[in-house]
Design an enzyme around this catalytic site. Sequence first.
Site, PDB file in Angstrom:
ATOM      1  N   HIS A  41       0.883  -1.180   0.000  1.00  0.00           N
ATOM      2  CA  HIS A  41       0.000   0.000   0.000  1.00  0.00           C
ATOM      3  C   HIS A  41       0.917   1.226   0.000  1.00  0.00           C
ATOM      4  O   HIS A  41       1.211   1.802   1.053  1.00  0.00           O
ATOM      5  CB  HIS A  41      -0.899   0.006   1.246  1.00  0.00           C
ATOM      6  N   ASP A 149      -3.984  -4.316  -6.487  1.00  0.00           N
ATOM      7  CA  ASP A 149      -4.333  -4.602  -5.099  1.00  0.00           C
ATOM      8  C   ASP A 149      -3.120  -5.226  -4.402  1.00  0.00           C
ATOM      9  O   ASP A 149      -2.674  -6.317  -4.773  1.00  0.00           O
ATOM     10  CB  ASP A 149      -5.527  -5.565  -5.087  1.00  0.00           C
ATOM     11  N   ASP A 170       0.692  -1.587   4.749  1.00  0.00           N
ATOM     12  CA  ASP A 170       0.292  -0.346   5.429  1.00  0.00           C
ATOM     13  C   ASP A 170      -1.047   0.150   4.871  1.00  0.00           C
ATOM     14  O   ASP A 170      -1.121   1.162   4.187  1.00  0.00           O
ATOM     15  CB  ASP A 170       1.416   0.691   5.190  1.00  0.00           C
TER      16      ASP A 170
HETATM   17  C1  LIG Z   1      -1.564   4.549   4.683  1.00  0.00           C
HETATM   18  S1  LIG Z   1      -1.489   4.877   2.980  1.00  0.00           S
HETATM   19  C2  LIG Z   1       0.134   4.394   2.521  1.00  0.00           C
HETATM   20  C3  LIG Z   1       1.229   5.211   3.058  1.00  0.00           C
HETATM   21  C4  LIG Z   1       2.607   4.752   2.664  1.00  0.00           C
HETATM   22  N1  LIG Z   1       2.789   3.329   2.896  1.00  0.00           N
HETATM   23  C5  LIG Z   1       3.684   5.516   3.395  1.00  0.00           C
HETATM   24  O1  LIG Z   1       4.092   5.092   4.491  1.00  0.00           O
HETATM   25  O2  LIG Z   1       4.134   6.542   2.886  1.00  0.00           O
HETATM   26  C6  LIG Z   1      -2.444   3.575   2.280  1.00  0.00           C
HETATM   27  C7  LIG Z   1      -2.525   3.601   0.784  1.00  0.00           C
HETATM   28  O3  LIG Z   1      -3.081   2.361   0.331  1.00  0.00           O
HETATM   29  C8  LIG Z   1      -3.882   2.603  -0.813  1.00  0.00           C
HETATM   30  N2  LIG Z   1      -4.757   1.412  -0.966  1.00  0.00           N
HETATM   31  C9  LIG Z   1      -5.948   1.155  -0.402  1.00  0.00           C
HETATM   32  N3  LIG Z   1      -6.334  -0.119  -0.642  1.00  0.00           N
HETATM   33  C10 LIG Z   1      -5.336  -0.683  -1.376  1.00  0.00           C
HETATM   34  C11 LIG Z   1      -5.117  -1.980  -1.896  1.00  0.00           C
HETATM   35  N4  LIG Z   1      -6.009  -2.981  -1.712  1.00  0.00           N
HETATM   36  N5  LIG Z   1      -3.978  -2.219  -2.577  1.00  0.00           N
HETATM   37  C12 LIG Z   1      -3.069  -1.233  -2.783  1.00  0.00           C
HETATM   38  N6  LIG Z   1      -3.218   0.018  -2.299  1.00  0.00           N
HETATM   39  C13 LIG Z   1      -4.324   0.287  -1.586  1.00  0.00           C
HETATM   40  C14 LIG Z   1      -4.563   3.907  -0.513  1.00  0.00           C
HETATM   41  O4  LIG Z   1      -5.008   4.530  -1.688  1.00  0.00           O
HETATM   42  C15 LIG Z   1      -3.435   4.672   0.209  1.00  0.00           C
HETATM   43  O5  LIG Z   1      -2.721   5.463  -0.709  1.00  0.00           O
END
Ligand SMILES: C[S@@+](CC[C@H](N)C(=O)[O-])C[C@H]1O[C@@H](n2cnc3c(N)ncnc32)[C@H](O)[C@@H]1O
Length: 279
Positions: A41, A149, A170
Site C-alpha cells: 500500500h 491490489d 500499510d
Molecule cells: C496509509 S497509505 C500508505 C502510506 C505509505 N505506505 C507511506 O508510508 O508513505 C495507504 C494507501 O493504500 C492505498 N490502498 C488502499 N487499498 C489498497 C489496496 N487494496 N492495494 C493497494 N493500495 C491500496 C490507498 O489509496 C493509500 O494510498
Amino acid sequence: MNYRHAFHAGNFADVIKHPVLCELLRLLTAKDKKLFVLDTHAGAGGYDLGGALAVRTRESEAGVARLMVTPRAGMPAAVARYLAAVTAYDRKFGATTGGVRHYPGSPRLIRSALRPGDRFVACELHADEFQSLKREFAGDRAIEVREEDGYKALKSLLPPAERRGLVLIDPPFEAADEFDRLLRAMRQGLRRFATGCYAIWYPIKDEAAVETFLQGMAGLKCLHLEFRVPPLVPGKLAACGMVVINPPWKFEEAMRETLPWLANVLGGQASVTAPAPAA
Ligand SMILES: C[S@@+](CC[C@H](N)C(=O)[O-])C[C@H]1O[C@@H](n2cnc3c(N)ncnc32)[C@H](O)[C@@H]1O
C-alpha cells in the site's frame, strides 16, 4: 477509497512507521545478498507538507517537524538515520536548512536504502495516488510501480526469486473488515514465503479488534510495537502499532532504544514486546 495519505504525512504514526522501516532496511541490506521489497500500500511516494491537504490538518507539526527541532544529542541512531533520509529527500526540492517541506513516503525511503541488484515493487490502488507514484519514480528502473491490489500481490509476487524479502503492509483501514483481510492476506503470504520479514502497520482505535488481530499472529516469531500520543483533535487517531514478523537480528535492540526516545519527544507512550513463539 477516500483515504489520502497527504492529510497525515509526517504525523506521529509516520514518525514511528518510517524509522522502523528504515531500520529494517538497514539491517536487511547489511548482508551481501540481494533483497526483494514489496510495499503493498505505497501511497503517492512523496508529500508536500505545505500543500493544501497537509495544511488542512497540520499533523506533521506534532510529528516530523517536532523531531527536526529536537537536539541530536542522545538521539537513537535509527532516528538520526531516518531524519537524514527525510532531509536528503527534502533537499532534492531545494531545501537548505530548517524544517521539512517535502516528506518522503515509504516508497521513497525504501528506494533510498536499496543497493544495485535489489528489487522493489510498489502497489497502489487509488488512481490519483498511483499517478502521483508513477510520476515520482518516472524513469527509475529500480522500482516497479503497479496499479494493483497489494493484498493480491502477496499472492502473485511471493516467494521472491531472491529468497530474502521485506514486505511492508500499510493499509488505510477505511474498510470495516480491513483487519480480517489483512490477516487472510498475510497468512497467504506466509504460506508462500515463511522466512520473509513482514512489517504491518495498524491503527489502535478499537482495542478489541486489535486484540483479535494480534491473536491471529500467535505462534509467529514477531515483535509488537505500540505507540500512543495525546490526541491532536479529540476523537482523532492517537495510537498505532506495528507487528514485525521475522525481524532481523539486532532489530529488537534498536527498537528498545528508539521507541521510548520517540515517546519522550512526542509526549506519548511506547511499548515493545516479543511474544513467545510457538514451542
Ligand atoms: C496509509 S497509505 C500508505 C502510506 C505509505 N505506505 C507511506 O508510508 O508513505 C495507504 C494507501 O493504500 C492505498 N490502498 C488502499 N487499498 C489498497 C489496496 N487494496 N492495494 C493497494 N493500495 C491500496 C490507498 O489509496 C493509500 O494510498
